[in-house]
Write a protein that holds these residues in place. Structure first.
Motif, PDB file in Angstrom:
ATOM      1  N   TYR A  20      38.007  43.272  46.040  1.00  0.00           N
ATOM      2  CA  TYR A  20      37.895  42.448  44.832  1.00  0.00           C
ATOM      3  C   TYR A  20      39.310  42.116  44.358  1.00  0.00           C
ATOM      4  N   ASP A  22      41.779  39.926  41.648  1.00  0.00           N
ATOM      5  CA  ASP A  22      41.922  39.269  40.348  1.00  0.00           C
ATOM      6  C   ASP A  22      42.857  38.067  40.503  1.00  0.00           C
ATOM      7  N   THR A  23      42.332  36.854  40.254  1.00  0.00           N
ATOM      8  CA  THR A  23      43.161  35.645  40.320  1.00  0.00           C
ATOM      9  C   THR A  23      43.343  35.005  38.943  1.00  0.00           C
ATOM     10  N   SER A  24      43.059  35.770  37.892  1.00  0.00           N
ATOM     11  CA  SER A  24      43.090  35.192  36.541  1.00  0.00           C
ATOM     12  C   SER A  24      44.516  34.980  36.034  1.00  0.00           C
ATOM     13  N   HIS A  72      39.114  33.291  37.881  1.00  0.00           N
ATOM     14  CA  HIS A  72      38.755  34.690  37.641  1.00  0.00           C
ATOM     15  C   HIS A  72      39.073  35.613  38.813  1.00  0.00           C
ATOM     16  N   GLY A  73      38.532  35.322  39.983  1.00  0.00           N
ATOM     17  CA  GLY A  73      38.777  36.211  41.107  1.00  0.00           C
ATOM     18  C   GLY A  73      37.868  35.923  42.276  1.00  0.00           C
ATOM     19  N   ARG A  91      34.087  36.409  36.248  1.00  0.00           N
ATOM     20  CA  ARG A  91      34.990  37.152  35.361  1.00  0.00           C
ATOM     21  C   ARG A  91      35.874  38.045  36.229  1.00  0.00           C
ATOM     22  N   PRO A  92      37.072  38.364  35.783  1.00  0.00           N
ATOM     23  CA  PRO A  92      37.991  39.160  36.607  1.00  0.00           C
ATOM     24  C   PRO A  92      37.436  40.559  36.868  1.00  0.00           C
ATOM     25  N   GLN A  94      37.145  44.430  36.869  1.00  0.00           N
ATOM     26  CA  GLN A  94      37.644  45.415  35.911  1.00  0.00           C
ATOM     27  C   GLN A  94      38.628  46.350  36.599  1.00  0.00           C
ATOM     28  N   GLY A  96      41.536  45.425  37.779  1.00  0.00           N
ATOM     29  CA  GLY A  96      42.406  44.723  38.718  1.00  0.00           C
ATOM     30  C   GLY A  96      41.908  44.758  40.150  1.00  0.00           C
ATOM     31  N   ASP A  97      42.835  44.579  41.099  1.00  0.00           N
ATOM     32  CA  ASP A  97      42.494  44.500  42.521  1.00  0.00           C
ATOM     33  C   ASP A  97      42.099  45.875  43.072  1.00  0.00           C
TER      34      ASP A  97
END
Length: 366
Positions: A20, A22-24, A72-73, A91-92, A94, A96-97
């Motif tokens: 997962y 995060d691209t936010s 978001h991601g 949504r991003p 939780q 982070g990555d």
């Protein structure tokens, strides 16, 4: 949430890489940050036993996100050197990555991160026609529109007979245009499968269009308090989408609460807890799965076989059922695999809601 898009994840055996991202956060150093993230995720998978080809595939996919404008991601699922599924998040993630390597793809977080995302048609309505726009958590795009009669559309202020006759023609033009807008909006909803229709414009025009919509659409059509030029319109749209999602989730939870009460034959229409859910999954009786990501039952270990309905609370139970090969897995991911196999949807619930342990299901009966 319709889980059909997850089918490719269960057509091949594991182990699986689940990542997962995060691209936010978008900065002038985004490309460099993506490369660092790609290296970190690939290294984490390697430390957990992932093969080199799969690590390279994940690293390349994350590096490619340096050109992505995803707000978001992304969730990436890979095996044997191939990205099998690349899903956009609403949504991003939780915390982070993060990345995991396991016998099943780690899909439970998708119920929340890529879950119910109401698609809405925003109709910018005036007396001459309307422009349509499709909106979701991933962005917006034009969706056509309609142009009605252009004249006459404005009233006069005198009281002479000729002017009253002219005003009647204006009223007829308004009604004609409202009907055309309503027809076009109904077609747009049917073609896009939109969950909501948001009417933007003066109150009278919004009401005229709403009254002429097919009855099946009355419940999903909502007027926005602010107009097209207001900076508050975006807040209106997001609030309406969030309220719609909350109502839909509450309706499903109410079904679950009511179904837990046994009927006259002593059968309950809903169950919770890992042992009861495992039994229902083996018998293909899960009609809708409820998952709370932080629930204690979601983290429990169960044992799975090669087929989705081969699962048990204890490894020895699988052997009794005739399954010679078995692997440990999280209860939530194992149950989602069963739900996908039987085309059952799933619902993400919050910490304040049932089921108590974090896992529950509405049942189907033969």
């Amino acid at each position: 949430m319709d889980l059909a898009f997850l089918h490719p994840l269960y057509e091949q055996p594991g182990p699986w890489a689940s990542v997962y991202v995060d691209t936010s956060r978008q900065t002038e150093d985004t490309a460099h940050e993506r490369r660092l993230t790609a290296q970190a995720m690939a290294g984490r998978l390697a430390d957990r036993g992932a093969d080199e080809a799969t690590c390279r595939a994940v690293q390349g996919a994350i590096e490619d996100l340096r050109r992505s404008s995803d707000p978001h991601g992304r969730a990436l699922f890979a095996r044997d050197g191939e990205i099998v599924l690349d899903a956009a998040l609403v949504r991003p993630p939780q915390g982070g990555d993060w990345a995991e390597w396991g016998s099943l793809p780690r899909v439970a977080p998708l119920l929340d991160l890529a879950g119910e995302d109401p698609l809405c048609v925003v109709a910018y309505v005036d007396r001459k026609g309307a422009d349509f726009e499709l909106r979701s958590a991933l962005g917006r795009r034009e969706a056509g529109g309609v142009s009605g009669r252009q004249w006459p559309v404005h009233r006069t202020s005198t009281g002479e007979w000729s002017e009253r006759h002219f005003q009647l023609r204006v009223e007829n033009t308004w009604e004609h245009n409202a009907a055309e807008i309503a027809d076009a909006l109904a077609v747009c909803q049917e073609e896009t499968g939109a969950d909501l229709l948001i009417l933007v414009g003066e109150q009278r025009e919004r009401r005229s269009v709403h009254e002429r919509l097919p009855k099946r659409l009355h419940g999903m059509a909502v007027g926005a308090p602010h107009g097209a030029g207001s900076r508050l319109l975006d807040e209106d749209v997001e609030r309406i989408r969030a309220e719609h999602e909350a109502r839909r989730a509450e309706a499903e939870l109410e079904r679950f609460r009511a179904a837990r009460t046994p009927d006259e034959e002593g059968r309950a229409g809903a169950v919770e807890g890992v042992p009861a859910l495992v039994e229902a999954a083996r018998e293909h009786r899960i009609d809708e799965l409820l998952v709370r990501a932080d629930g204690p039952d979601a983290h429990r270990e169960v044992w799975i076989g090669e087929d989705p309905d081969q699962l048990a609370v204890r490894r020895t139970d699988l052997k009794v059922l005739g399954e010679q090969h078995s692997w440990p897995a999280r209860a939530d991911d194992a149950l989602i695999r069963c739900a996908v196999a039987t085309d059952a949807p799933a619902l993400s619930v919050s910490a304040q809601e049932v089921p108590v342990g974090g896992l529950g299901a509405l049942l189907r009966w033969k």
